[in-house]
Write a protein that holds these residues in place. Sequence first.
Motif, PDB file in Angstrom:
ATOM      1  N   LEU A  71       0.606   9.047   3.887  1.00 16.21           N
ATOM      2  CA  LEU A  71       0.078   8.613   5.178  1.00 16.21           C
ATOM      3  C   LEU A  71       1.260   8.471   6.126  1.00 16.21           C
ATOM      4  O   LEU A  71       2.327   8.000   5.728  1.00 16.21           O
ATOM      5  N   TYR A  72       1.070   8.870   7.385  1.00 13.80           N
ATOM      6  CA  TYR A  72       2.175   8.762   8.328  1.00 13.80           C
ATOM      7  C   TYR A  72       1.670   8.443   9.720  1.00 13.80           C
ATOM      8  O   TYR A  72       0.514   8.685  10.062  1.00 13.80           O
ATOM      9  N   GLN A  73       2.582   7.854  10.519  1.00 11.56           N
ATOM     10  CA  GLN A  73       2.237   7.461  11.872  1.00 11.56           C
ATOM     11  C   GLN A  73       3.489   7.518  12.730  1.00 11.56           C
ATOM     12  O   GLN A  73       4.558   7.082  12.314  1.00 11.56           O
ATOM     13  N   PHE A  74       3.345   8.054  13.925  1.00 15.37           N
ATOM     14  CA  PHE A  74       4.421   8.096  14.897  1.00 15.37           C
ATOM     15  C   PHE A  74       4.132   7.010  15.932  1.00 15.37           C
ATOM     16  O   PHE A  74       3.129   7.082  16.643  1.00 15.37           O
ATOM     17  N   ILE A  75       4.985   5.973  15.979  1.00 14.02           N
ATOM     18  CA  ILE A  75       4.781   4.851  16.886  1.00 14.02           C
ATOM     19  C   ILE A  75       6.125   4.474  17.509  1.00 14.02           C
ATOM     20  O   ILE A  75       7.124   5.159  17.293  1.00 14.02           O
ATOM     21  N   THR A  76       6.150   3.360  18.250  1.00  9.33           N
ATOM     22  CA  THR A  76       7.427   2.839  18.731  1.00  9.33           C
ATOM     23  C   THR A  76       7.814   1.653  17.846  1.00  9.33           C
ATOM     24  O   THR A  76       6.968   1.084  17.139  1.00  9.33           O
ATOM     25  N   ILE A  77       9.066   1.269  17.903  1.00  8.77           N
ATOM     26  CA  ILE A  77       9.556   0.158  17.087  1.00  8.77           C
ATOM     27  C   ILE A  77       8.807  -1.125  17.440  1.00  8.77           C
ATOM     28  O   ILE A  77       8.534  -1.950  16.577  1.00  8.77           O
ATOM     29  N   GLU A  78       8.431  -1.291  18.694  1.00 12.17           N
ATOM     30  CA  GLU A  78       7.742  -2.500  19.130  1.00 12.17           C
ATOM     31  C   GLU A  78       6.282  -2.541  18.689  1.00 12.17           C
ATOM     32  O   GLU A  78       5.686  -3.611  18.610  1.00 12.17           O
ATOM     33  N   ASP A  79       5.675  -1.378  18.455  1.00 12.01           N
ATOM     34  CA  ASP A  79       4.257  -1.327  18.098  1.00 12.01           C
ATOM     35  C   ASP A  79       4.020  -1.871  16.694  1.00 12.01           C
ATOM     36  O   ASP A  79       4.834  -1.690  15.801  1.00 12.01           O
ATOM     37  N   GLU A  80       2.873  -2.493  16.529  1.00 17.32           N
ATOM     38  CA  GLU A  80       2.413  -2.851  15.196  1.00 17.32           C
ATOM     39  C   GLU A  80       1.846  -1.579  14.565  1.00 17.32           C
ATOM     40  O   GLU A  80       1.304  -0.722  15.260  1.00 17.32           O
ATOM     41  N   VAL A  81       1.953  -1.496  13.268  1.00 14.97           N
ATOM     42  CA  VAL A  81       1.343  -0.368  12.576  1.00 14.97           C
ATOM     43  C   VAL A  81      -0.164  -0.461  12.782  1.00 14.97           C
ATOM     44  O   VAL A  81      -0.762  -1.507  12.580  1.00 14.97           O
ATOM     45  N   GLY A  82      -0.746   0.621  13.230  1.00 17.93           N
ATOM     46  CA  GLY A  82      -2.186   0.637  13.483  1.00 17.93           C
ATOM     47  C   GLY A  82      -2.942   1.230  12.311  1.00 17.93           C
ATOM     48  O   GLY A  82      -2.400   1.439  11.235  1.00 17.93           O
ATOM     49  N   SER A  83      -4.196   1.504  12.547  1.00 18.13           N
ATOM     50  CA  SER A  83      -5.022   2.065  11.489  1.00 18.13           C
ATOM     51  C   SER A  83      -5.197   3.576  11.643  1.00 18.13           C
ATOM     52  O   SER A  83      -5.860   4.203  10.835  1.00 18.13           O
ATOM     53  N   ASN A  84      -4.608   4.144  12.679  1.00 20.19           N
ATOM     54  CA  ASN A  84      -4.803   5.569  12.965  1.00 20.19           C
ATOM     55  C   ASN A  84      -3.715   6.425  12.304  1.00 20.19           C
ATOM     56  O   ASN A  84      -2.963   7.113  12.972  1.00 20.19           O
ATOM     57  N   PHE A  85      -3.682   6.364  10.977  1.00 21.75           N
ATOM     58  CA  PHE A  85      -2.713   7.161  10.232  1.00 21.75           C
ATOM     59  C   PHE A  85      -3.230   8.577  10.044  1.00 21.75           C
ATOM     60  O   PHE A  85      -4.424   8.805   9.902  1.00 21.75           O
ATOM     61  N   GLN A  86      -2.306   9.508  10.050  1.00 16.20           N
ATOM     62  CA  GLN A  86      -2.616  10.872   9.651  1.00 16.20           C
ATOM     63  C   GLN A  86      -2.211  10.987   8.184  1.00 16.20           C
ATOM     64  O   GLN A  86      -1.493  10.136   7.662  1.00 16.20           O
ATOM     65  N   SER A  87      -2.671  12.036   7.517  1.00 18.50           N
ATOM     66  CA  SER A  87      -2.291  12.197   6.115  1.00 18.50           C
ATOM     67  C   SER A  87      -1.931  13.645   5.836  1.00 18.50           C
ATOM     68  O   SER A  87      -2.358  14.564   6.532  1.00 18.50           O
ATOM     69  N   ILE A  88      -1.102  13.789   4.835  1.00 17.80           N
ATOM     70  CA  ILE A  88      -0.678  15.110   4.372  1.00 17.80           C
ATOM     71  C   ILE A  88      -0.549  15.007   2.857  1.00 17.80           C
ATOM     72  O   ILE A  88      -0.169  13.948   2.336  1.00 17.80           O
ATOM     73  N   ALA A  89      -0.899  16.077   2.163  1.00 15.93           N
ATOM     74  CA  ALA A  89      -0.691  16.089   0.713  1.00 15.93           C
ATOM     75  C   ALA A  89       0.804  15.983   0.447  1.00 15.93           C
ATOM     76  O   ALA A  89       1.611  16.653   1.099  1.00 15.93           O
ATOM     77  N   LEU A  90       1.159  15.115  -0.461  1.00 15.33           N
ATOM     78  CA  LEU A  90       2.575  14.932  -0.773  1.00 15.33           C
ATOM     79  C   LEU A  90       3.206  16.255  -1.206  1.00 15.33           C
ATOM     80  O   LEU A  90       4.371  16.521  -0.911  1.00 15.33           O
ATOM     81  N   SER A  91       2.415  17.110  -1.846  1.00 15.63           N
ATOM     82  CA  SER A  91       2.919  18.413  -2.291  1.00 15.63           C
ATOM     83  C   SER A  91       3.268  19.329  -1.104  1.00 15.63           C
ATOM     84  O   SER A  91       4.011  20.292  -1.268  1.00 15.63           O
ATOM     85  N   GLU A  92       2.741  19.030   0.090  1.00 20.46           N
ATOM     86  CA  GLU A  92       3.039  19.826   1.283  1.00 20.46           C
ATOM     87  C   GLU A  92       4.225  19.270   2.069  1.00 20.46           C
ATOM     88  O   GLU A  92       4.691  19.898   3.014  1.00 20.46           O
ATOM     89  N   MET A  93       4.695  18.092   1.687  1.00 18.42           N
ATOM     90  CA  MET A  93       5.817  17.474   2.388  1.00 18.42           C
ATOM     91  C   MET A  93       7.122  17.969   1.776  1.00 18.42           C
ATOM     92  O   MET A  93       7.221  18.135   0.561  1.00 18.42           O
ATOM     93  N   ASP A  94       8.089  18.218   2.620  1.00 16.68           N
ATOM     94  CA  ASP A  94       9.413  18.602   2.133  1.00 16.68           C
ATOM     95  C   ASP A  94      10.471  18.131   3.115  1.00 16.68           C
ATOM     96  O   ASP A  94      10.167  17.615   4.194  1.00 16.68           O
ATOM     97  N   THR A  95      11.716  18.314   2.730  1.00 19.50           N
ATOM     98  CA  THR A  95      12.835  17.863   3.548  1.00 19.50           C
ATOM     99  C   THR A  95      12.820  18.534   4.916  1.00 19.50           C
ATOM    100  O   THR A  95      13.061  17.876   5.938  1.00 19.50           O
ATOM    101  N   GLN A  96      12.505  19.820   4.971  1.00 20.40           N
ATOM    102  CA  GLN A  96      12.509  20.540   6.248  1.00 20.40           C
ATOM    103  C   GLN A  96      11.467  19.981   7.208  1.00 20.40           C
ATOM    104  O   GLN A  96      11.713  19.834   8.399  1.00 20.40           O
ATOM    105  N   LYS A  97      10.286  19.639   6.703  1.00 19.04           N
ATOM    106  CA  LYS A  97       9.231  19.080   7.565  1.00 19.04           C
ATOM    107  C   LYS A  97       9.677  17.723   8.115  1.00 19.04           C
ATOM    108  O   LYS A  97       9.500  17.429   9.293  1.00 19.04           O
ATOM    109  N   LEU A  98      10.263  16.889   7.261  1.00 16.96           N
ATOM    110  CA  LEU A  98      10.768  15.595   7.725  1.00 16.96           C
ATOM    111  C   LEU A  98      11.873  15.784   8.764  1.00 16.96           C
ATOM    112  O   LEU A  98      11.913  15.076   9.770  1.00 16.96           O
ATOM    113  N   PHE A  99      12.749  16.736   8.511  1.00 21.26           N
ATOM    114  CA  PHE A  99      13.818  17.047   9.465  1.00 21.26           C
ATOM    115  C   PHE A  99      13.208  17.396  10.827  1.00 21.26           C
ATOM    116  O   PHE A  99      13.634  16.904  11.862  1.00 21.26           O
ATOM    117  N   GLN A 100      12.186  18.268  10.827  1.00 19.69           N
ATOM    118  CA  GLN A 100      11.523  18.679  12.074  1.00 19.69           C
ATOM    119  C   GLN A 100      10.883  17.487  12.771  1.00 19.69           C
ATOM    120  O   GLN A 100      10.981  17.349  13.988  1.00 19.69           O
TER     121      GLN A 100
END
Length: 107
Positions: A71-100
Amino acid sequence: MSEDTLKVLSDMVSDAHAGIQASHEHINPVVEVRRGMRDAGIPADVMTIDCLRTRRRITLILHDEQPGVLLYQFITIEDEVGSNFQSIALSEMDTQKLFQWIKEYFG
């Protein structure tokens, strides 16, 4: 949650962090593993990647009840974590995607 899954994600984040520091010095992300959810009785591990310059945060959650899913969310440091998370299969995540993600969201 398997400690192995958290280790795999941590290794990916570490590698992406090193790549960002080598090629985009102005970003300088700060990575933290947080125990707050587990300490509050929620069966999940949380990692945050912060950019102090832009005050933006990427929150990553591995939830025990959703194995194999990041589960992942793009927010600001000041924001509270919300409930609007996106998801990706862990098998689809890699270092290059995180880098991007870090480069595009913090750059």
